[in-house]
Design a protein around this motif. Sequence first.
Motif, PDB file in Angstrom:
ATOM      1  N   GLU A 230       0.495  -1.355   0.105  1.00  0.00           N
ATOM      2  CA  GLU A 230      -0.293   0.023   0.072  1.00  0.00           C
ATOM      3  C   GLU A 230       0.587   1.236   0.045  1.00  0.00           C
ATOM      4  OE1 GLU A 230      -2.683  -0.549   3.128  1.00  0.00           O
ATOM      5  OE2 GLU A 230      -3.410  -1.715   2.039  1.00  0.00           O
TER       6      GLU A 230
ATOM      7  N   ARG B 251      -7.409   6.663  -5.350  1.00  0.00           N
ATOM      8  CA  ARG B 251      -7.476   5.393  -4.991  1.00  0.00           C
ATOM      9  C   ARG B 251      -7.005   4.754  -6.067  1.00  0.00           C
ATOM     10  NH1 ARG B 251      -9.941   8.715  -2.081  1.00  0.00           N
ATOM     11  NH2 ARG B 251     -10.290   8.630   0.436  1.00  0.00           N
TER      12      ARG B 251
ATOM     13  N   ALA C 290     -12.567   0.934  -2.068  1.00  0.00           N
ATOM     14  CA  ALA C 290     -11.409   0.528  -0.720  1.00  0.00           C
ATOM     15  C   ALA C 290     -11.982   0.424   0.426  1.00  0.00           C
ATOM     16  CB  ALA C 290     -10.956   2.727  -0.705  1.00  0.00           C
TER      17      ALA C 290
ATOM     18  N   TYR D 277      -1.513  -0.958  -4.145  1.00  0.00           N
ATOM     19  CA  TYR D 277      -2.767  -0.311  -3.411  1.00  0.00           C
ATOM     20  C   TYR D 277      -2.251   0.996  -2.822  1.00  0.00           C
ATOM     21  CZ  TYR D 277      -6.704   1.700  -0.782  1.00  0.00           C
ATOM     22  OH  TYR D 277      -7.788   2.461  -0.232  1.00  0.00           O
ATOM     23  N   SER D 278      -3.324   2.055  -4.030  1.00  0.00           N
ATOM     24  CA  SER D 278      -2.569   3.971  -3.886  1.00  0.00           C
ATOM     25  C   SER D 278      -3.847   4.463  -3.002  1.00  0.00           C
ATOM     26  CB  SER D 278      -2.028   4.692  -4.766  1.00  0.00           C
ATOM     27  OG  SER D 278      -2.305   4.792  -5.249  1.00  0.00           O
ATOM     28  N   ALA D 279      -3.075   5.597  -2.080  1.00  0.00           N
ATOM     29  CA  ALA D 279      -4.639   6.136  -1.315  1.00  0.00           C
ATOM     30  C   ALA D 279      -4.066   7.465  -0.773  1.00  0.00           C
ATOM     31  CB  ALA D 279      -5.269   5.044  -0.369  1.00  0.00           C
TER      32      ALA D 279
END
Length: 952
Positions: free
Chosen positions: A294, A302, A375, A471-473
């Motif tokens: 992440e 997201r 998300a 996963y990016s947020a």
Amino acid sequence: MPIAPQHAIVRRPLALLGLLALSALLLMSPVAADDTNETVDEVITPKVSPHDSRDYRVLTLENGLEVLLVSDPDADKAAASMNVDVGSAQDPEDLAGLAHFLEHMLFLGTEAYPEPDAYQGYLSRHAGSHNAFTASQDTNYFFDIEPDALPGALDRFSRFFIDPLFNADRLESERNVVHSEYQARIRDDGRRENDVLNQLLNPRHPMTGFSVGSRDTLSDRPDGEPPLRERVIDFYEQYYDANVMHLAVIAPQPLNKLEAMVVEDFAPIADNDLERPVIETPLVTADNLPAAVEVQSLRDSRQLRFMFPVPDPIQQYRHKPADLLAHLLGHEGEGSLLAVLRDAGLADGLSAGISRNDGRHALFTVSISLTPDGAERLDEIEVTLFAAIKRIREAGLEEWRYKEQARLAEQDFRFQQHGSPLSGAMRLAMNLSRFPVQDVQYAPYRMDGFDRQATERYLDALRPENRLRLYSAPDVEGEEVSPWFDAPWREVSVSENPDAAPLSGLALPAPNPYIAEDLELLDEQDEQPSRLLNDPGFDLWHMAEASFDTPKVEWRFSLQHPDASATARDAVLARLLAGWLTDSLNEALYPARLAGHHFDAYAHARGITLSFSGWRDRQDQLMQRVLEQLQQGGIDPATFERVQYRLQREWRNAPQAALHQQAQRTLAEALVRPQWPTNALLEASRELDVDALRDFRGDFLAELRLEAMAVGNLDAELATREGQLVADALAPSLAETQIPDLVPLRAEPDLPELVPDTTRNESVVLRYLQGPDRSLESRARLAVLGQLLDTPFYQQLRTEEQLGYVVNAGYSPLLDAPGISLLVQSPETQSEVIQARIDAFLTDFATRLETLDEQGLAPYRQAVHDSLVRRDTSLSGKANRLWQAMSFGDTDFDEREKLAEQALAVTADDLRALWPELREQAVASVTFDPGDEPSDVVELTRHLDPLPESDA
């Protein structure tokens, strides 16, 4: 949607990844001229589209340089691109960014042309442009120019690869420029994600390093080691060689003349018998799989990416086995993975295809843009992805699907449009480096038959135990920080969640009903658009266009309403309505998009434009479906919320955009009406609900003016019938005078500096010198002046003073209001210092103007003239130009020709007389330093008057 591979198949049309195929005869080109035969080993011609009447010749010079020449008698610009088969993957371990640094150094003088601006200055005087880029395995240099000046440009260009100086006194300044480029990109979320991904990939793989370079990585070498300049020269001599270079030239000159130029200029390039470097090291090691990480993003975004190691499919470009999988997983129609995720409120975008390919290895990647709800349900999305893959494994690998894609490929290749000479030269030079010369045009479209076994091998790689998940947020908290782009990240468990169940509703796509059948070319050509209908509330313009040899049509319909942008609330509702229309039709019309029928709706100051682009056949079906949805489609809360979220996300992310782009946007917000700042739009959007949009649609459609234009391969009868179909449905009634115009405002001398609303950590200055009025004379004078300013401004403030990476000056009109922009974005220099440097430059430039004579001005006038009247290189480009002309009231469609002629009449005395007023009377400045408070741009410019049309 399918996505293109990172490096490999380069093509201009925006078609499906690796779709296209059509046989063409392989013909031998005329023999080369006698005086160049001794330096040419081989002469052949590639396969081309049957409607491509240009002359081709592929040469291999004795030194090993492969050259593709394209003679296009209709081209009004010449272009060249040299692709060198070396990039950042060849950087030494102790000098990250060296390949990129070398690319910069080649522009700074050669033995034949030692002045640092010799190349750029020559191009600027002849309406040219240039640039270069360094990729993992390629460095590409390119330019375009007026055809008559091509010999001088090729001579200067060729010296990059023969006798560059690598000036010792330029090392420090160019290192600073590279560092500025790094700083300008350090907040880019894509680079941050890849920086983290590199930590999961094989550390021995040469494409996992730092490619840009910085002051630290390119620092002076320790005592006892070879100095930096020597290392640059060693790298150049080790990797730059004619055998790993591929040159493409597109120009109107005959082939023999082009060949003579190329042989004379490029035959001296060294022949060291090098070969393109091959990367054998695996991209991913098996003991690193599966893995999940992440990453903290800076933007409000997201993203979820699934990556699977696969062989690079470029080795099988004739059959394209990975493309069918990309098509099926990236499909957006009913029953698709994206449709199911959208219906559940979990995603609003998806793409699939090949990335990170190195010629031997690659990643098959599925990227999903998530909603906030998505998300929270990552495991559910993951199991739904593998359910979709399972469905493909069970019933998706059917030959008819491949044949359908091949049929679409055949259509695209058959009616391939060339694009600009520059884009064509770049594409062909890169393709030369990857494919047999016979397939340099044909390879991206070639589909020789369905290879089930090869496709199954790719499908077999798409398994849970083989995955990398990223996963990016913005709310991710990480224990580690990526080494080059400072992205916080963390590894997470890859164990399967036994409670996660796939979403229902998945289905494979049905046969495409939108594939065009009637592809007859109509032999009808108009000189310019003519008005077919001039009814109350409705104007219809039409131009039959056959010169692009494609049975396609570009339709534009402007639905105009008096209050479309009267308030920020109205402007938001117009964007919501346009966004809802395209979003609500996504599943239904995705097959049409695959078949070459494109639809878009976008909001603007006067209302909403409906744009239709594609085959003439069956285009009316698309129009009818869109009109039906616009008028009668149900606006459901889920779609409204998805579109609202997407717009709000865009506006929230605006302060993260490149700072120079934010400066330009702030200037437009200040000097154009109506125009609403993004923060005003964001605030207004928060007060709206689905009922507000339903009400707005009714009010909007009840009071309309309709302006329409059709450009393409259709006659007046068909244009009238289809245009009237739209008018009958919408029943427009308003006169042109009831629709407000867009108005450019006059900048006043006491206008305070404008500060953009940004979160960037750099500084910027945008100095805008506005012309006295909107007359042809003022526009022509400022256009010529901008051409004069371009090279010296760049040379002094970027090359000499190293103020930053983004430095440019030139003519920059707002609507039809003339102006000159001088822009510097810097990672370190404060705006006050930049302002002083710009002032000093402008003072020096005044001295240059005093000595300017007509002979010295002539090439700049001619460059402006030629740029203005340059031919259109695509049907869509021509349609957009004519549509814009009509929107500005140029219904004779001759304004650009008048402006071009006026440019030739500009004298040095005209510029000297204009200069003092231009510097002092109407200047707008946009500035920013970290920590500055943003301006209330609307309030500060509320009192400004419209810029007059003339000085009368």
